[in-house]
Motif scaffolding. Structure first.
Motif, PDB file in Angstrom:
ATOM      1  N   HIS A  65      -4.556   7.351  -1.468  1.00  0.00           N
ATOM      2  CA  HIS A  65      -4.737   6.922  -2.846  1.00  0.00           C
ATOM      3  C   HIS A  65      -3.856   5.719  -3.161  1.00  0.00           C
ATOM      4  CE1 HIS A  65      -1.348   9.789  -3.079  1.00  0.00           C
ATOM      5  NE2 HIS A  65      -0.913   9.009  -4.049  1.00  0.00           N
ATOM      6  N   TYR A  66      -4.212   5.026  -4.218  1.00  0.00           N
ATOM      7  CA  TYR A  66      -3.477   3.851  -4.666  1.00  0.00           C
ATOM      8  C   TYR A  66      -3.342   3.922  -6.176  1.00  0.00           C
ATOM      9  CZ  TYR A  66      -4.465   2.281  -0.003  1.00  0.00           C
ATOM     10  OH  TYR A  66      -4.527   2.216   1.355  1.00  0.00           O
ATOM     11  N   THR A  67      -2.262   3.364  -6.684  1.00  0.00           N
ATOM     12  CA  THR A  67      -2.033   3.340  -8.124  1.00  0.00           C
ATOM     13  C   THR A  67      -2.109   1.904  -8.621  1.00  0.00           C
ATOM     14  OG1 THR A  67       0.340   3.183  -7.844  1.00  0.00           O
ATOM     15  CG2 THR A  67      -0.581   5.386  -8.056  1.00  0.00           C
ATOM     16  N   THR A  68      -2.491   1.737  -9.868  1.00  0.00           N
ATOM     17  CA  THR A  68      -2.642   0.394 -10.413  1.00  0.00           C
ATOM     18  C   THR A  68      -1.822   0.139 -11.666  1.00  0.00           C
ATOM     19  OG1 THR A  68      -4.610   1.111 -11.616  1.00  0.00           O
ATOM     20  CG2 THR A  68      -4.962   0.098  -9.463  1.00  0.00           C
ATOM     21  N   THR A  79      -0.589   7.517 -15.148  1.00  0.00           N
ATOM     22  CA  THR A  79      -0.756   6.565 -14.066  1.00  0.00           C
ATOM     23  C   THR A  79      -2.237   6.500 -13.711  1.00  0.00           C
ATOM     24  OG1 THR A  79       1.393   7.234 -13.215  1.00  0.00           O
ATOM     25  CG2 THR A  79      -0.003   5.964 -11.743  1.00  0.00           C
ATOM     26  N   GLY A  81      -5.304   5.027 -11.035  1.00  0.00           N
ATOM     27  CA  GLY A  81      -5.481   4.607  -9.659  1.00  0.00           C
ATOM     28  C   GLY A  81      -6.822   5.052  -9.116  1.00  0.00           C
ATOM     29  N   ASN A  93      -6.462   9.630 -12.432  1.00  0.00           N
ATOM     30  CA  ASN A  93      -5.238   9.339 -13.164  1.00  0.00           C
ATOM     31  C   ASN A  93      -4.318  10.543 -13.043  1.00  0.00           C
ATOM     32  OD1 ASN A  93      -7.050  10.562 -15.416  1.00  0.00           O
ATOM     33  ND2 ASN A  93      -5.034  10.554 -16.329  1.00  0.00           N
ATOM     34  N   TYR A 110     -12.829   1.780  -9.007  1.00  0.00           N
ATOM     35  CA  TYR A 110     -11.489   1.212  -8.903  1.00  0.00           C
ATOM     36  C   TYR A 110     -10.929   1.014 -10.302  1.00  0.00           C
ATOM     37  CZ  TYR A 110     -13.200   0.054  -4.250  1.00  0.00           C
ATOM     38  OH  TYR A 110     -13.747   0.118  -3.003  1.00  0.00           O
TER      39      TYR A 110
END
Length: 163
Positions: A65-68, A79, A81, A93, A110
């Motif tokens: 996973h990635y966070t933005t 948060t 992502g 989130n 995304y």
């Protein structure tokens, strides 16, 4: 009569001075704004954590996973992502580190930014829809908002709420 007026005026001024002294961030023992950070650690896999109030809060690990972005409201941290859901990416989130995934109705989702106001969470980003290409979207509490004026755009960058 003058004494009563003078007493009330003095009382009001004293209360105002006391309240103003609490707003001074330089005073010892009084807290200023609370800083929260979204942290990333690279290694064999990326690790994302929150840092707030002098402690680390790990984001629930839901695989790759990635966070933005990071937002806060009512002492909670939000948060945004995305994560790998089988062979595709889907929005997610985290609220205070706990993962909440988006309803999966697309091939790829995304996220780019998020903000919270009065416990309503707005997230911007894009979706890749089967056979139709890329479209910009705004989610309100993980549900898509219908905003027809943004149909011709394929990516939303930021979100802000004005009152």
């Amino acid at each position: 009569m003058k004494r009563t007026f003078s007493f009330h005026l003095l009382l009001a001024l004293s209360i105002m001075a006391l309240l103003c002294s609490f707003s001074n961030d330089d005073d010892a023992g009084l807290s200023g704004p609370q800083i929260s950070l979204l942290l990333a650690k690279s290694g064999a896999t990326d690790t994302f954590d929150l840092f707030t109030n002098g402690r680390i809060i790990p984001l629930e690990n839901i695989g790759e996973h990635y966070t933005t972005s990071l937002a806060s409201d009512n002492n909670s941290l939000y948060t945004a992502g995305y994560y790998r859901n089988a062979a595709e990416w889907n929005g997610v989130n985290w609220v205070d580190g706990d993962a909440l995934t988006f309803p999966s109705t697309t091939i790829r989702t995304y996220t780019t930014d998020n903000t919270v106001s009065a416990c309503i969470h707005f997230i911007t980003g894009r979706k890749v829809l089967p056979g139709t290409g890329i479209s910009a979207y705004v989610w309100k509490n993980r549900e898509i908002l219908d905003l027809p004026l943004i149909e011709d755009y394929n990516y939303l960058i930021d979100v802000n709420i004005r009152h």
